[in-house]
Design an enzyme around this catalytic site. Structure first.
Site, PDB file in Angstrom:
ATOM      1  N   VAL A 198      -4.175   2.010   0.769  1.00  0.00           N
ATOM      2  CA  VAL A 198      -4.336   1.967  -0.491  1.00  0.00           C
ATOM      3  C   VAL A 198      -3.619   1.492  -0.896  1.00  0.00           C
ATOM      4  O   VAL A 198      -2.758   1.964  -1.351  1.00  0.00           O
ATOM      5  CB  VAL A 198      -5.003   3.783  -1.436  1.00  0.00           C
TER       6      VAL A 198
ATOM      7  N   THR B 280       0.682  -1.216  -0.105  1.00  0.00           N
ATOM      8  CA  THR B 280       0.319  -0.240   0.418  1.00  0.00           C
ATOM      9  C   THR B 280       0.912   1.413  -0.089  1.00  0.00           C
ATOM     10  O   THR B 280       2.271   1.490   0.135  1.00  0.00           O
ATOM     11  CB  THR B 280      -0.646  -0.301   1.194  1.00  0.00           C
ATOM     12  N   ASP B 281       0.220   2.488  -0.619  1.00  0.00           N
ATOM     13  CA  ASP B 281       0.413   4.030  -0.295  1.00  0.00           C
ATOM     14  C   ASP B 281       0.751   4.603   1.122  1.00  0.00           C
ATOM     15  O   ASP B 281       0.436   3.521   2.009  1.00  0.00           O
ATOM     16  CB  ASP B 281       0.630   4.611  -1.254  1.00  0.00           C
ATOM     17  N   GLN B 282       1.172   5.636   1.076  1.00  0.00           N
ATOM     18  CA  GLN B 282       0.631   6.130   3.111  1.00  0.00           C
ATOM     19  C   GLN B 282      -0.321   6.238   3.144  1.00  0.00           C
ATOM     20  O   GLN B 282      -1.129   5.994   4.066  1.00  0.00           O
ATOM     21  CB  GLN B 282       1.727   7.358   2.854  1.00  0.00           C
ATOM     22  N   MET B 283      -1.422   5.975   2.608  1.00  0.00           N
ATOM     23  CA  MET B 283      -3.033   6.999   2.519  1.00  0.00           C
ATOM     24  C   MET B 283      -3.371   5.071   2.965  1.00  0.00           C
ATOM     25  O   MET B 283      -4.797   4.625   3.277  1.00  0.00           O
ATOM     26  CB  MET B 283      -3.903   6.664   1.412  1.00  0.00           C
TER      27      MET B 283
END
Length: 141
Positions: free
Chosen positions: A20, A15-18
């Site tokens: 997602v 995932t990314d920082q969010m």
């Protein structure tokens, strides 16, 4: 219709920082789904490589529908969309746990000699595998 399913627990690293899922991870999941389909059909991709063949991707398309997040379980559904003398097109759906479609995709592959990348027909290398793909393909060629 012959469809393979593989569940994947979404890891934080995907995932990314969010939180997602990063878009390129769907391609990795498609490979996992393809490998599962080959196994479910009774064959082994690694055996092709041992015999000196590879199956490179010639075309790939993904349509993202609904984001997936860390902690969810993705289900990758994979099938043979088309199979002809030199190309195999795989179809994919990546689903949320509730069945919502997160992404749809297709990938087109050929079979080639590992050293030369010269295309070769699956029917010449493994007639049983070729016959199975012709049997299960959604669209016959």
């Amino acid at each position: 219709m012959f469809v393979s399913e593989k569940q994947i627990e979404i890891r934080y690293a995907e995932t990314d920082q969010m939180g997602v899922v990063y878009h390129a991870n769907y391609i990795i999941w498609m490979e996992i789904g393809r490998t599962q389909l080959v196994s479910d059909a009774g064959f082994e991709y690694a055996a092709l490589e041992k015999d000196g063949y590879v199956s490179p991707v010639m075309d790939l398309s993904i349509s993202y529908k609904a984001a997936m997040h860390y902690g969810q379980v993705a289900t990758v559904r994979t099938w043979v969309e088309k199979h002809d003398r030199l190309r195999t097109t795989y179809g994919y759906e990546i689903l949320h746990e509730d069945g919502t479609i997160a992404a749809t995709a297709q990938s087109v592959h050929i079979l080639a000699h590992k050293d030369t990348l010269r295309p070769v027909s699956l029917s010449k290398i493994d007639p049983a595998w070729d016959a199975k793909y012709k049997e299960i393909a959604r669209e016959a060629k």
